[in-house]
Design a protein around this motif. Sequence first.
Motif, PDB file in Angstrom:
ATOM      1  N   LEU A  24       0.829  -1.207   0.000  1.00 16.79           N
ATOM      2  CA  LEU A  24       0.000   0.000   0.000  1.00 16.79           C
ATOM      3  C   LEU A  24       0.861   1.254   0.000  1.00 16.79           C
ATOM      4  O   LEU A  24       0.622   2.187  -0.772  1.00 16.79           O
ATOM      5  N   ARG A  25       1.835   1.286   0.886  1.00 15.78           N
ATOM      6  CA  ARG A  25       2.653   2.498   1.024  1.00 15.78           C
ATOM      7  C   ARG A  25       3.394   2.818  -0.262  1.00 15.78           C
ATOM      8  O   ARG A  25       3.460   3.984  -0.689  1.00 15.78           O
ATOM      9  N   LEU A  26       3.923   1.785  -0.918  1.00 16.71           N
ATOM     10  CA  LEU A  26       4.716   2.014  -2.119  1.00 16.71           C
ATOM     11  C   LEU A  26       3.852   2.281  -3.346  1.00 16.71           C
ATOM     12  O   LEU A  26       4.181   3.128  -4.174  1.00 16.71           O
ATOM     13  N   ASN A  27       2.742   1.564  -3.480  1.00 15.85           N
ATOM     14  CA  ASN A  27       1.890   1.782  -4.650  1.00 15.85           C
ATOM     15  C   ASN A  27       1.312   3.191  -4.661  1.00 15.85           C
ATOM     16  O   ASN A  27       1.241   3.831  -5.715  1.00 15.85           O
ATOM     17  N   TYR A  28       0.899   3.692  -3.508  1.00 17.19           N
ATOM     18  CA  TYR A  28       0.284   5.020  -3.452  1.00 17.19           C
ATOM     19  C   TYR A  28       1.305   6.118  -3.148  1.00 17.19           C
ATOM     20  O   TYR A  28       0.948   7.290  -3.100  1.00 17.19           O
ATOM     21  N   GLY A  29       2.574   5.741  -2.939  1.00 16.91           N
ATOM     22  CA  GLY A  29       3.633   6.728  -2.759  1.00 16.91           C
ATOM     23  C   GLY A  29       3.513   7.552  -1.491  1.00 16.91           C
ATOM     24  O   GLY A  29       3.766   8.760  -1.521  1.00 16.91           O
ATOM     25  N   LEU A  30       3.140   6.915  -0.384  1.00 12.26           N
ATOM     26  CA  LEU A  30       2.960   7.638   0.860  1.00 12.26           C
ATOM     27  C   LEU A  30       4.128   7.441   1.815  1.00 12.26           C
ATOM     28  O   LEU A  30       4.842   6.444   1.745  1.00 12.26           O
ATOM     29  N   SER A  31       4.284   8.391   2.715  1.00 16.64           N
ATOM     30  CA  SER A  31       5.229   8.215   3.807  1.00 16.64           C
ATOM     31  C   SER A  31       4.555   7.385   4.889  1.00 16.64           C
ATOM     32  O   SER A  31       3.325   7.229   4.887  1.00 16.64           O
ATOM     33  N   GLU A  32       5.318   6.865   5.804  1.00 15.44           N
ATOM     34  CA  GLU A  32       4.738   6.070   6.890  1.00 15.44           C
ATOM     35  C   GLU A  32       3.767   6.902   7.723  1.00 15.44           C
ATOM     36  O   GLU A  32       2.698   6.427   8.125  1.00 15.44           O
ATOM     37  N   ARG A  33       4.097   8.143   7.960  1.00 14.63           N
ATOM     38  CA  ARG A  33       3.222   9.009   8.749  1.00 14.63           C
ATOM     39  C   ARG A  33       1.877   9.224   8.057  1.00 14.63           C
ATOM     40  O   ARG A  33       0.823   9.233   8.695  1.00 14.63           O
ATOM     41  N   GLN A  34       1.913   9.385   6.738  1.00 16.40           N
ATOM     42  CA  GLN A  34       0.672   9.605   5.994  1.00 16.40           C
ATOM     43  C   GLN A  34      -0.250   8.392   6.069  1.00 16.40           C
ATOM     44  O   GLN A  34      -1.456   8.529   6.287  1.00 16.40           O
TER      45      GLN A  34
END
Length: 203
Positions: free
Chosen positions: A57-67
């Motif tokens: 999820l984090r990598l596909n949507y390009g988010l930081s851990e905090r987001q």
Amino acid sequence: MSRYTGPRLKVLRALGTALPGLSRKAPDERNYPPGQHGMKQKRKSDYGLRLMEKQKLRLNYGLSERQIQRLFREAKGSKAPTGDKLLELLERRLDNFVFRAGFAPTAVAARQLVRHRHVLFNGRSVNIPSIRIKPGDTIALTEKGRRIPATAECLAEPALTRPEWLNFDEQAVSATVTRLPDASEVPFPIEVQHVVEYYAVRL
């Protein structure tokens, strides 16, 4: 943890699946993790399985851990199932919509389009990729944005089939949100319950 900017195919091989938001490439014939011991497949622990699904999820949507943690807290506080709500919130990001509408080859490229103000949100120029779309919203490209070679190529041949929750207007080169996205419409395999279990003991 910041957004991932390293080798993308290496990550896809490590996760064992294609992530269309991260790269148009898919793991090649080397369908085993990278590294010296990649071919020696070991059974992943429960923690390893949960971490891997969260990283998808984090990598596909390009988010930081905090987001993604912030979105998880919001999903947990809703009346809907936490996992389904989390996927809905991720799919409703403006940069993801730009990608799913076929304006960009990946979510990474879509974020850049938004950041550089090539995207019109309900007729006005915006540069915030995390804007949350809702039914009735219309997203279009600026004239300059349409002339970008990668964008023109993607409009002619979208990376993914456009989902049913948006209506694409080929004449106006715009897309309108017709309904909220469903968790089943995420374009890659994901065991979202593992993500819920991962964060349940950490947040």
